[in-house]
Scaffold this active site. Structure first.
Site, PDB file in Angstrom:
ATOM      1  N   HIS A 150      -5.821  -4.088   3.134  1.00  5.83           N
ATOM      2  CA  HIS A 150      -6.436  -5.213   2.440  1.00  5.83           C
ATOM      3  C   HIS A 150      -7.449  -5.857   3.392  1.00  5.83           C
ATOM      4  CE1 HIS A 150      -3.593  -5.429  -1.001  1.00  5.83           C
ATOM      5  NE2 HIS A 150      -2.739  -4.923  -0.124  1.00  5.83           N
ATOM      6  N   THR A 175       2.253  -7.617  -3.694  1.00  2.00           N
ATOM      7  CA  THR A 175       1.121  -8.546  -3.767  1.00  2.00           C
ATOM      8  C   THR A 175       0.098  -8.148  -4.817  1.00  2.00           C
ATOM      9  OG1 THR A 175      -0.112  -7.390  -2.031  1.00  2.00           O
ATOM     10  CG2 THR A 175       1.403  -9.145  -1.328  1.00  2.00           C
ATOM     11  N   THR A 176       0.397  -7.127  -5.592  1.00  2.00           N
ATOM     12  CA  THR A 176      -0.443  -6.734  -6.725  1.00  2.00           C
ATOM     13  C   THR A 176       0.458  -6.555  -7.945  1.00  2.00           C
ATOM     14  OG1 THR A 176      -0.252  -4.388  -6.125  1.00  2.00           O
ATOM     15  CG2 THR A 176      -2.177  -5.579  -5.304  1.00  2.00           C
ATOM     16  N   HIS A 195      -8.052  -0.525  -6.445  1.00  2.00           N
ATOM     17  CA  HIS A 195      -7.641  -1.852  -5.972  1.00  2.00           C
ATOM     18  C   HIS A 195      -7.363  -1.868  -4.471  1.00  2.00           C
ATOM     19  CE1 HIS A 195      -7.444  -3.334 -10.068  1.00  2.00           C
ATOM     20  NE2 HIS A 195      -6.732  -2.275 -10.400  1.00  2.00           N
ATOM     21  N   HIS A 233      -1.601   1.296   3.003  1.00  2.00           N
ATOM     22  CA  HIS A 233      -2.904   0.935   2.452  1.00  2.00           C
ATOM     23  C   HIS A 233      -3.418  -0.313   3.163  1.00  2.00           C
ATOM     24  CE1 HIS A 233      -0.012  -1.387  -0.049  1.00  2.00           C
ATOM     25  NE2 HIS A 233      -0.927  -2.330   0.056  1.00  2.00           N
ATOM     26  N   HIS A 241      -0.525  -2.432   5.131  1.00  2.00           N
ATOM     27  CA  HIS A 241       0.818  -2.444   4.555  1.00  2.00           C
ATOM     28  C   HIS A 241       1.404  -1.038   4.586  1.00  2.00           C
ATOM     29  CE1 HIS A 241      -0.080  -6.295   2.006  1.00  2.00           C
ATOM     30  NE2 HIS A 241       0.114  -6.549   3.282  1.00  2.00           N
TER      31      HIS A 241
END
Length: 306
Positions: free
Chosen positions: A145, A247-248, A116, A143, A162
């Protein structure tokens, strides 16, 4: 990636690129047991692989963001309103907030594909810290996005980084760095662009695997140029902050978000390569983005320092 391509064509190109990337990197990744325990913002942080439902970032799918809350009762928080992230940010209300002091030593650069996000875990015992007033948070992973999750003054950036921290009580603080694509030849070989380029190149194509680059890196290189004093590490004097969530899935609330309004620059090839890795995530079927849609701000207030 040309903005003149249709979305269908863009998916086809990126799916083909992802397939090529998988073949090229097949020998590089090393299997990992799971996402870093207690560190990942993915669902693997909340439950073992056998109990986590399949989910994606594709809003057109039945396992996409609009349906996360219904996939398992453990993710009910994903359906909340007025307590979720990301959000659209403006200038915020100026407030008397402390400087941020970030001290991120160099550690081995290991890059994971969680299925993800592309993630860089920090080793056990790593001493990277973020000080916010009287609270010290330890950096557990960072990580990326693509594109950005937060929108600042109406602009969605090409990427959002993030840096995920935890304090001694388990509370989470996420330092978010926004990134836009630099003009060709206009970004430095080192610094932020260099670290992100190295990370993207090392990102394994197969979910659940990692690549040890055999090199070291400091997360301080992800921060905008000009922050920091040598004796204090990186000192951040301008930021926006609000209370939100992961956010996940499981979309856990009570997260302190700290968003830097000064963006960094990244190479176009880095962004395109990360989109290709995302397109190859299990169940994404060529969908190239891993940003959650904007959530309502509700009654929350965004505060600003600087």
């Amino acid at each position: 990636m040309s903005r003149h391509l249709s979305r269908r064509a863009r998916r086809s190109v990126l799916a083909a690129w992802a397939a090529g990337l998988a073949a090229a990197l097949a020998a590089a990744p090393v299997p990992i047991a799971a996402a870093a325990a207690g560190a990942s913002t993915s669902a693997a942080a909340a439950a073992g692989p056998a109990t986590v439902p399949a989910w994606t970032h594709d809003p057109a799918r039945t396992d996409g963001p609009a349906h996360w809350a219904s996939l398992t009762p453990d993710w009910a928080a994903c359906g909340g309103e007025g307590d979720q992230s990301p959000v659209a940010l403006g200038n915020g209300r100026r407030a008397a907030l402390p400087e941020l002091r970030a001290d991120y030593p160099r550690v081995p650069l290991v890059v994971e594909n969680t299925g993800h996000v592309v993630e860089v875990p920090q080793p056990d015992g790593a001493q990277g810290t973020l000080r916010f007033g009287g609270t010290t948070y330890r950096l557990v992973q960072w990580h990326v996005h693509v594109p950005s999750e937060h929108v600042l003054n109406g602009h969605r950036y090409a990427m959002e980084i993030h840096l995920v921290h935890r304090d001694s009580n388990g509370a989470t603080a996420v330092l978010a760095v926004l990134a836009d694509v630099a003009r060709p030849g206009g970004y430095p070989l080192g610094g932020t662009a260099g670290l992100l380029r190295r990370t993207a190149r090392a990102a394994p194509a197969a979910a659940g695997t990692e690549t040890d680059t055999g090199t070291t890196a400091s997360a301080a290189d992800l921060l905008p140029t000009g922050t920091g004093r040598p004796t204090d590490g990186a000192v951040v004097t301008r930021y926006l902050t609000y209370g939100g969530s992961l956010t996940t899935p499981p979309c856990t609330t009570g997260v302190r978000w700290i968003v830097l309004p000064t963006p960094v620059l990244v190479g176009a090839g880095t962004v395109e390569r990360l989109h290709a890795v995302v397109a190859g995530f299990p169940g994404y079927d060529g969908y190239p983005d891993n940003n959650r849609p904007l959530q309502p701000l509700g009654s929350r207030e965004v505060l600003r320092r600087g």
